[in-house]
Design a protein around this motif. Structure first.
Motif, PDB file in Angstrom:
ATOM      1  N   ARG A 111     -46.116 -33.313 -66.866  1.00  0.00           N
ATOM      2  CA  ARG A 111     -47.101 -32.281 -66.578  1.00  0.00           C
ATOM      3  C   ARG A 111     -48.176 -32.770 -65.624  1.00  0.00           C
ATOM      4  N   GLU A 112     -48.378 -34.099 -65.600  1.00  0.00           N
ATOM      5  CA  GLU A 112     -49.371 -34.659 -64.696  1.00  0.00           C
ATOM      6  C   GLU A 112     -48.756 -34.930 -63.319  1.00  0.00           C
ATOM      7  N   PRO A 115     -47.156 -31.353 -60.776  1.00  0.00           N
ATOM      8  CA  PRO A 115     -48.037 -30.581 -59.898  1.00  0.00           C
ATOM      9  C   PRO A 115     -48.481 -31.373 -58.667  1.00  0.00           C
ATOM     10  N   ARG A 116     -48.791 -32.658 -58.875  1.00  0.00           N
ATOM     11  CA  ARG A 116     -49.222 -33.474 -57.743  1.00  0.00           C
ATOM     12  C   ARG A 116     -48.091 -33.601 -56.733  1.00  0.00           C
ATOM     13  N   ALA A 118     -45.492 -31.530 -56.355  1.00  0.00           N
ATOM     14  CA  ALA A 118     -45.222 -30.237 -55.713  1.00  0.00           C
ATOM     15  C   ALA A 118     -46.209 -29.998 -54.575  1.00  0.00           C
ATOM     16  N   LYS A 119     -47.463 -30.328 -54.831  1.00  0.00           N
ATOM     17  CA  LYS A 119     -48.492 -30.151 -53.798  1.00  0.00           C
ATOM     18  C   LYS A 119     -48.189 -31.056 -52.610  1.00  0.00           C
ATOM     19  N   ARG A 120     -47.801 -32.276 -52.893  1.00  0.00           N
ATOM     20  CA  ARG A 120     -47.499 -33.230 -51.844  1.00  0.00           C
ATOM     21  C   ARG A 120     -46.328 -32.760 -50.994  1.00  0.00           C
ATOM     22  N   ASN A 122     -45.584 -29.644 -50.673  1.00  0.00           N
ATOM     23  CA  ASN A 122     -45.909 -28.278 -50.281  1.00  0.00           C
ATOM     24  C   ASN A 122     -44.847 -27.278 -50.751  1.00  0.00           C
ATOM     25  N   THR A 123     -44.554 -27.350 -52.051  1.00  0.00           N
ATOM     26  CA  THR A 123     -43.593 -26.399 -52.602  1.00  0.00           C
ATOM     27  C   THR A 123     -44.114 -25.824 -53.909  1.00  0.00           C
ATOM     28  N   GLY A 124     -43.365 -24.909 -54.478  1.00  0.00           N
ATOM     29  CA  GLY A 124     -43.786 -24.243 -55.708  1.00  0.00           C
ATOM     30  C   GLY A 124     -43.399 -25.030 -56.942  1.00  0.00           C
ATOM     31  N   LEU A 125     -43.996 -24.643 -58.060  1.00  0.00           N
ATOM     32  CA  LEU A 125     -43.675 -25.286 -59.336  1.00  0.00           C
ATOM     33  C   LEU A 125     -43.884 -24.265 -60.438  1.00  0.00           C
ATOM     34  N   SER A 126     -42.913 -24.163 -61.335  1.00  0.00           N
ATOM     35  CA  SER A 126     -43.157 -23.326 -62.506  1.00  0.00           C
ATOM     36  C   SER A 126     -43.205 -24.241 -63.717  1.00  0.00           C
ATOM     37  N   ALA A 127     -44.079 -23.886 -64.654  1.00  0.00           N
ATOM     38  CA  ALA A 127     -44.390 -24.777 -65.771  1.00  0.00           C
ATOM     39  C   ALA A 127     -43.676 -24.346 -67.034  1.00  0.00           C
TER      40      ALA A 127
ATOM     41  N   GLN B 132     -53.296 -30.692 -58.528  1.00  0.00           N
ATOM     42  CA  GLN B 132     -53.079 -30.234 -57.154  1.00  0.00           C
ATOM     43  C   GLN B 132     -54.348 -30.338 -56.320  1.00  0.00           C
ATOM     44  N   ALA B 223     -45.930 -20.348 -52.928  1.00  0.00           N
ATOM     45  CA  ALA B 223     -44.518 -20.724 -52.796  1.00  0.00           C
ATOM     46  C   ALA B 223     -43.664 -20.027 -53.846  1.00  0.00           C
ATOM     47  N   THR B 224     -44.280 -19.690 -54.986  1.00  0.00           N
ATOM     48  CA  THR B 224     -43.497 -19.045 -56.041  1.00  0.00           C
ATOM     49  C   THR B 224     -43.818 -17.556 -56.096  1.00  0.00           C
TER      50      THR B 224
END
Lengths: 336, 269
Positions: A111-112, A115-116, A118-120, A122-127, B132, B223-224
């Motif tokens: 969880r930590e 997200p970092r 995905a941001k790096r 530049n894409t999406g992430l679902s939790a 983020q 993105a989503t």
């Protein structure tokens, strides 16, 4: 949905190898199993990326559970789980190989990290996904995740960015049987590792909050908002003792101070797979039911005949949970 | 020590109801609150400021009515409140949300020594935004923090992560996502609320103030996409039984006997 498969020629289902949790929740093994299913539909392979020091044994375990390829970065500077350094290393490898999908466990570290990462990238992430499927038309990964406090499910897609990333709660998918006869490929990419010196782990000790054995219990009695106040909730402990089980609780019950955080069931708490779960005074929000859906038998007690919990119960009793448990205790006390 | 706190105004989730025909949430009659873990972050920030000096700036991205949450934060002790609001920000996923928040933080003068966030919100529950923001600002991060000690230009923090209790030294500036164990938010006196709503200012920054383009923010910058909303499928269809507590307890006993969990012979005469 238009066809967006293999955008930027991205290919392959990747899983982050979270071995620190291997013996507790085996979430990487569960993801390999689900990843195989997704990879078959996409006609591709499952790759596990694993970073650390002395990780060979885990790499072999991942192969035995179905991984086709292991990307291993074995370096003493990766001995400790450090989010900044791990994100940098994984991002560099992902940018080189361009996987189509990247999955990780919704462990504390996952969880930590995700997200970092995905941001790096530049894409999406679902939790905290509860289901993953490939859409047969578009080839996109449908990431099903609880929304609005778990009252609904959202099917999330990532149409234009790669990889498609998701975290998954431990216990959602079933692992494949161990087969030491499977052969896999192990790759050791050359990576320039620069530990982030702004963060230093001074100490890391195993932390035992758990006097509870919720995850391993055969019988769980779980209470929610309808089991209050605290004095009424206390009856659950006697019931659990008489039945030889453990007490679990929903978020509202914990927020009200009727039980400790370690007894939290569900999305952000524990996933249980007992033979019997008795759910008392819980409406059945998905963030809770996600943690109990593996129970063999569910008995639910609630005042509201339309409570969502009844839709997943094998035995549904409409009534006041406190009065019914009091009557049940009276009956059980007559027995040895 | 200058601290930025990111907060979100959320519907009070336990009181949410769903319109199953339209697949939307019914907001009518649902109270909006500051996300509970953000209140923990805010309380910790105010405590640190009181001890170390400096200032607390609270930021929130949201529709204009999020101003209420910021005024409440001012009443709780924040020195300055900034509302990041623009019609273009609507429909943002965590990637686009963290972009707006990170850009706003980067414009603060002086740049904060510490950015505090709640570990997750009660409405979307992703827990993505702190990580983020840290990535976008290239700052170190620690999630799930339950203790903070300030040393000269670094922090010593504790957190529980995957059954390990970690003690971590992190240099400032840094981003921390806090857990509920960090502190208990104190009650806000009514007089403070009154003053915050009548006398204090909330600064508003839109897309242009942050030098952002429409394609970087909101739905376009996300993105989503949510392809579909649905209710969880019914897994089992047990019959619903009703009756007096004694009758229902009787059903339970029968079920427990049938499962072999309790024994009929155990019954005392």
């Amino acid at each position: 949905m238009k066809k967006t498969r293999n955008r930027n020629s991205a290919r392959g289902v990747w899983i982050f190898g979270d071995y620190r949790n291997y013996f507790q929740d085996r979430v990487t093994l569960q993801l390999i199993s689900k990843g195989k299913e997704l990879a078959q539909k996409l006609e591709t392979e499952v790759t596990v990326i694993v970073l650390g020091d002395g990780i060979h044994q885990y790499a072999m375990e991942y192969v035995a559970h179905g991984a086709d390829i292991i990307i291993a970065v074995n370096d003493s500077r990766l001995k400790e789980y450090q989010v900044e350094t791990y994100a940098a290393v994984v991002a560099e490898i992902v940018e080189g190989y361009k996987p189509e999908i990247l999955l990780g466990g919704a462990t504390s570290f996952g969880r930590e990290l995700f997200p970092r990462l995905a941001k790096r990238l530049n894409t999406g992430l679902s939790a905290d996904c509860v289901a993953l499927e490939i859409d047969p038309e578009s080839g996109l990964l449908i990431q099903t995740t609880p929304a609005f406090g778990g009252e609904m499910l959202a099917d999330v897609v990532t149409p234009n960015h790669r990889p498609q990333m998701a975290t998954v709660h431990p216990g959602i998918f079933k692992e494949r049987p161990h087969d030491s006869g499977i052969v896999g490929r192990v790759l050791y990419p050359e990576i320039d590792i620069r530990p982030d010196e702004r963060v230093q782990l001074i100490r890391s000790r195993p932390h035992r909050t758990g006097k509870t054995n919720l995850e391993g219990a055969d019988i769980v009695v779980a209470g929610g908002r309808g089991m209050g106040p605290k004095e009424a909730f206390e009856m659950l402990y006697e019931l659990a003792e008489l039945l030889g089980g453990e007490v679990g609780a929903t978020r509202p019950a914990i927020r009200a101070g009727w039980a400790d955080e370690e007894r939290l069931l569900g999305q952000t708490g524990k996933t249980v797979k007992p033979k019997l779960l008795i759910s008392l005074g819980t409406s059945g929000a998905l963030q809770y039911t996600a943690g109990i859906q593996g129970a063999e038998t569910i008995i639910a007690v609630n005042r509201d005949p339309n409570a969502p919990i009844f839709k997943m119960a094998d035995l549904a009793l409409e009534g006041d949970a406190r009065s019914i448990i009091a009557a049940l205790l009276e009956e059980l006390r007559k027995r040895v | 020590m200058n601290i930025a706190v990111c907060i979100k105004q959320v519907p009070d989730v336990p009181s949410i109801r769903i319109d199953k025909q339209r697949m939307t949430i019914i907001r009518e009659g649902v109270e909006s609150i500051i996300n509970p873990l953000d209140c923990v972050a805010l309380e910790a920030a105010v405590d640190l400021r009181d001890k170390e000096g400096g200032s607390v700036t609270v930021l929130s991205m949201g529709p204009p009515q999020s101003e209420e949450a910021l005024r409440e934060a001012l009443a709780a002790g924040a020195d300055r409140a900034i509302l990041l609001t623009d019609p273009n920000f609507a429909g943002a996923d965590t990637l686009a949300t963290s972009h707006v928040l990170a850009r706003a933080i980067s414009k603060l003068e002086p740049f904060p020594d510490l950015v505090l966030c709640g570990s997750q919100t009660i409405d979307s529950d992703t827990g993505h935004v702190a990580s983020q923001i840290a990535q976008e600002l290239d700052l170190p991060q620690v999630c799930g923090v339950n203790e903070v000690h300030v040393e000269k230009d670094f922090l010593v923090v504790k957190r529980v992560s995957d059954r390990f209790l970690d003690t971590i030294r992190v240099s400032m500036p840094a981003v921390l996502a806090v857990s509920r164990e960090l502190c208990v938010p104190s009650h806000i006196p009514f007089a403070h609320l009154e003053r915050a709503f009548s006398e204090r200012d909330v600064i508003r920054w839109g897309m242009d103030d942050l030098d952002l383009k429409p394609e970087e923010v909101g739905f376009k910058g996300s993105a989503t996409w949510v392809a579909r909303l649905h209710t969880p499928p019914a897994k089992r269809k047990g019959e619903i039984l009703s009756g007096s507590p004694q009758i229902l307890a009787g059903y339970l006993v029968k079920k427990l006997e049938a499962m072999g969990i309790i024994d009929e012979e155990d019954k005392k005469p």
